[in-house]
Structures are given as structure tokens and as C-alpha cells.
Scaffold this active site. Structure first.
Site, PDB file in Angstrom:
ATOM      1  N   LYS A   1       0.842  -1.202   0.000  1.00  0.00           N
ATOM      2  CA  LYS A   1       0.000   0.000   0.000  1.00  0.00           C
ATOM      3  C   LYS A   1       0.881   1.258   0.000  1.00  0.00           C
ATOM      4  O   LYS A   1       2.099   1.179  -0.084  1.00  0.00           O
ATOM      5  CB  LYS A   1      -0.962  -0.039   1.194  1.00  0.00           C
ATOM      6  CG  LYS A   1      -1.806  -1.330   1.270  1.00  0.00           C
ATOM      7  CD  LYS A   1      -2.911  -1.399   0.214  1.00  0.00           C
ATOM      8  CE  LYS A   1      -3.501  -2.778   0.001  1.00  0.00           C
ATOM      9  NZ  LYS A   1      -4.249  -3.356   1.102  1.00  0.00           N
TER      10      LYS A   1
HETATM   11  C1  LIG Z   1      -5.183  -4.500   1.557  1.00  0.00           C
HETATM   12  C2  LIG Z   1      -6.650  -4.359   1.646  1.00  0.00           C
HETATM   13  C3  LIG Z   1      -7.396  -4.725   2.782  1.00  0.00           C
HETATM   14  C4  LIG Z   1      -6.779  -5.441   3.930  1.00  0.00           C
HETATM   15  O1  LIG Z   1      -5.705  -4.787   4.453  1.00  0.00           O
HETATM   16  P1  LIG Z   1      -4.792  -5.505   5.552  1.00  0.00           P
HETATM   17  O2  LIG Z   1      -4.113  -4.335   6.194  1.00  0.00           O
HETATM   18  O3  LIG Z   1      -3.859  -6.389   4.806  1.00  0.00           O
HETATM   19  O4  LIG Z   1      -5.678  -6.232   6.474  1.00  0.00           O
HETATM   20  C5  LIG Z   1      -8.735  -4.455   2.809  1.00  0.00           C
HETATM   21  N1  LIG Z   1      -9.365  -3.891   1.769  1.00  0.00           N
HETATM   22  C6  LIG Z   1      -8.692  -3.546   0.639  1.00  0.00           C
HETATM   23  C7  LIG Z   1      -9.440  -2.898  -0.472  1.00  0.00           C
HETATM   24  C8  LIG Z   1      -7.331  -3.795   0.550  1.00  0.00           C
HETATM   25  O5  LIG Z   1      -6.676  -3.494  -0.578  1.00  0.00           O
END
Ligand SMILES: *Cc1c(COP(=O)(O)O)cnc(C)c1O
Length: 385
Positions: free
Chosen positions: A191
Site C-alpha cells: 500500500k
Molecule cells: C489491503 C486491503 C485490505 C486489507 O488490508 P490488511 O491491512 O492487509 O488487512 C482491505 N481492503 C482492501 C481494499 C485492501 O486493498
């Protein structure tokens, strides 16, 4: 020299490393001062009043659903084009889920489709308690329109902004909760900003923030102002709700806090990369990401669409060329776990059309111009085949 180019990758500096080392040498590896400092910094940056850090966005989505009272018998609607966590969070609360098709241009939850589906649900007495729009690729959903549709029926909103920290909507930062009750960020390494693993829930409502703080740490409080029973001594704490251990550690928060200093630079670089892709693909039979005039994307992902008859071959050509393309996402309801609940192909035609055409290209701040030229060249070759 060919070397693998991933679709996403963290950028970690000496400053980031030093910030983490400092916590390792300090008194508190967790439940110290760095998590609240990170929460405050993200809240400020996002123009939200309260921020509750968690060990993942998944955990944050779960406590967000709990804070809005999602429970057995309730319904939650989300977008089919998301990571499974957006939908699973509702299932953790024993609610049922359904999916609202996406807009064909933005790939985000379609406000018109939502409004129609809500009006019908109102007639059928099957309104959802909460909807979870997802800012796919980092481009905000059309939140004013989504809010208007939901508000008409008293439906609450959690923004899954996992892709979108640093983006904006109507020139205000994503996460400010102007059109929602809660917004959630992810700090997974692919991210925009990372803490290793981590997430955060933002809200402007103090009661929701308080409930999420309780639920991320076993439902336990020591706050004398809210104890339900008389305090029995200095040791005393109360478990008031069935919470979880979804806490973020200070080690992780230190990385996030240090990374947050570079958020503007990260977005600037991602915008440059997107512009270079856009320019390169103007004369190719490739659909580039359309941008809503109200939204400025954080560009977590750069998704192209290609002829569905060539989709698989193009994807495989790129993988064979050591380019770590990906597909975000197969519609959630086509996952085996969801099919077992009765979901079938055909539910969301726009999402399924997207799935037959979409490819996420490498997009991360340290992607070099040379690497990007390799990607563009291989896309051109793959398409021409
Ligand atoms: C990455 C992601 C999540 C989950 O994030 P984590 O921090 O890995 O639990 C949830 N929703 C979306 C759209 C994501 O891209």
C-alpha cells in the site's frame, strides 16, 4: 539483464530504519507513545477528528462494523471489486453480505445502482445496516452521491480507503469522513504507506472512536469515567464488550510515522508514473484508468484493460517477461467460499467485464524510468501478438 519487476513494493529509508531501532531501544515495544503519535499524525493528515490504529485494515474494518452495531441478521453491502477483507469483516459479525455493481468507468461502487438497489430493498424491508464502498486503485468513490443514496434510508457508511491514503475527493483528503461514518486505511507493504502490517480507522464521532478503541483491545477499559462497577483498587479494569487483540505495536507505528513524512513525495512519484503510462498507451488498444473529476487518486494501482480475448495471453506474456502484473480483483462473490453461500456469476456484470479485461501494472515510488520502459515495451509486444 532481466530482473523481476513487482506490481508494488515498499520504499524504506535509513530514517525509517532508525525510527524503528529507536523504539526497539525504548521502554515500550507496544502500548507506548508511538501508536498515539501515529494516530494523531494520520488523523491530522486526513482531516479526521479521531484515529484508531489496528494491526491490519482487516481488523480495523471488523471493529468499524462492530462499532456501527453490525450483528446477526444485519445486512452489509460492499463492492465486488475489492480484497475479500471488505466483505469478510461483515461476516465476522455474523451479518450477511451483498454486492453493488461498479461503475464501468471508475470501477468503484456505482451510486446510481446503489440508489436503485436501496430503494428496492426499502420496499422489500431488506435494507442493509452498513455499506462499505471501496476506493479501488486509490481513486475515491463518488462519495457525495453514495452518501446521498445511503442517507435517504438511514444506512451507515464505512469507506474502505485501504488504497487511498494521500488521495482526495472534492479537494479534501480521503479519510476525512465528510460523507461517511468511518474510513479505514491499510498499511500493508504494497500500500501507499507501510507499517509492515497495520491499519487505521478514522471517524469524526467520539462514540465510534471509543467503541473501536475498546474492541481492538479485548473490550477492556481502565477509564474511571466509564467503569460500570465500583473501582476495587489500583489494579482494576473492566471487560465490557467482547473485543479482540487488534492492537498495533509501537515498532510498527514508528515505521508508519516515519513513512508518513514522505506521503506527499510518494503520491507525486505515483502521479508521474501514471502520467507516463497514460502517455505511452494513447496509441495502443489499451484502456487507461479514467479519472473522476472530483477525485485525485493516490495511484495505489495502475490498471489497464485489454481485449478480453487477449487478456490471458497478455497477462502470461508479461509474467513470462518477469513483470509481476496482477489482477485486482476477481469479484469477491466468485470466490469458492462465497459461491457456497449461493452467489453466482451474472450478479454484477460491470465487475465481471472488468475482471475479464483488467491487468495491474507495476506501480510503486521506486519504479525506475528504465523499468517502466521495459513494462511499456512488453505490453506493446504482448498486445501486438
Ligand atoms: C489491503 C486491503 C485490505 C486489507 O488490508 P490488511 O491491512 O492487509 O488487512 C482491505 N481492503 C482492501 C481494499 C485492501 O486493498
Amino acid at each position: 539483464m532481466a530482473s523481476f519487476i513487482p506490481y508494488g513494493r515498499q520504499s524504506v529509508t535509513e530514517d525509517d530504519i532508525n525510527a524503528v531501532v529507536e523504539v526497539l531501544k525504548s521502554d515500550f515495544l507496544t502500548q507506548g507513545p508511538v501508536v498515539p503519535a501515529f494516530e494523531q499524525a494520520v488523523a491530522q493528515r486526513s482531516a479526521a477528528r479521531h484515529a484508531v490504529a489496528a494491526n491490519s485494515a482487516t481488523g480495523a474494518l471488523h471493529i468499524a462494523c462492530m462499532a456501527l452495531g453490525v450483528g446477526p441478521g444485519d445486512r452489509v453491502w460492499t463492492s465486488p471489486l475489492t480484497f475479500v477483507a471488505s466483505s469478510n469483516a461483515a461476516l465476522y459479525c455474523a451479518a450477511s453480505v451483498d454486492f453493488v455493481d461498479v461503475d464501468a468507468k471508475t470501477y468503484n461502487m456505482c451510486p446510481l445502482r446503489l440508489a436503485e438497489k436501496l430503494d428496492q430493498a426499502a420496499l422489500d424491508n431488506t435494507l442493509p445496516k452498513v455499506i462499505i464502498p471501496v476506493h479501488l486503485t486509490g481513486q475515491s468513490c463518488d462519495m457525495a452521491a453514495i452518501h446521498a443514496a445511503a442517507d435517504k434510508h438511514g444506512v451507515r457508511i464505512i469507506e474502505d480507503a485501504s488504497h487511498a491514503i494521500g488521495g482526495s475527493y472534492g479537494s479534501e483528503p480521503v479519510g476525512n469522513c465528510k460523507y461517511s461514518d468511518i474510513a479505514v486505511f491499510s498499511f500493508h507493504p504494497v500500500k501507499i504507506v507501510t507499517t509492515g502490517e497495520g491499519g487505521m480507522a478514522l471517524t469524526n464521532e467520539p462514540d465510534l472512536a471509543e467503541r473501536m478503541r475498546l474492541d481492538r483491545s479485548h473490550g477492556i477499559t481502565r477509564d474511571p469515567a466509564v467503569l460500570e462497577q465500583p473501582e476495587e483498587g489500583a489494579w482494576y479494569y473492566e471487560q465490557q464488550r467482547l473485543g479482540f487483540n487488534y492492537r498495533m505495536a509501537d515498532i510498527n507505528a514508528a515505521l508508519g510515522l516515519s513513512q508518513l513524512d514522505r506521503l506527499t513525495d510518494f503520491i507525486k512519484r505515483r502521479v508521474e508514473i501514471a502520467a507516463a503510462y497514460d502517455a505511452a498507451f494513447t496509441n495502443m488498444p489499451v484502456t487507461t484508468p479514467w479519472q473522476h473529476p472530483e477525485a485525485a487518486s493516490s495511484w495505489h494501482l495502475y490498471v489497464i484493460q485489454v481485449d478480453p480475448n487477449k487478456h490471458r495471453a497478455v497477462f502470461e506474456h508479461l509474467r513470462a517477461a518477469e513483470i509481476g502484473v496482477n489482477l485486482h480483483y476477481m469479484p469477491v462473490y466468485l470466490q469458492p467460499y462465497y459461491r457456497k453461500m449461493g452467489f453466482r456469476p451474472g450478479l454484477c456484470p460491470n465487475a465481471e467485464a472488468y475482471y475479464s479485461r483488467a491487468i495491474s501494472l507495476p506501480m510503486f515510488p521506486n519504479l525506475t524510468q528504465e523499468q517502466q520502459q521495459v513494462v511499456i515495451g512488453e505490453v506493446a509486444k504482448a498486445i501486438a501478438q
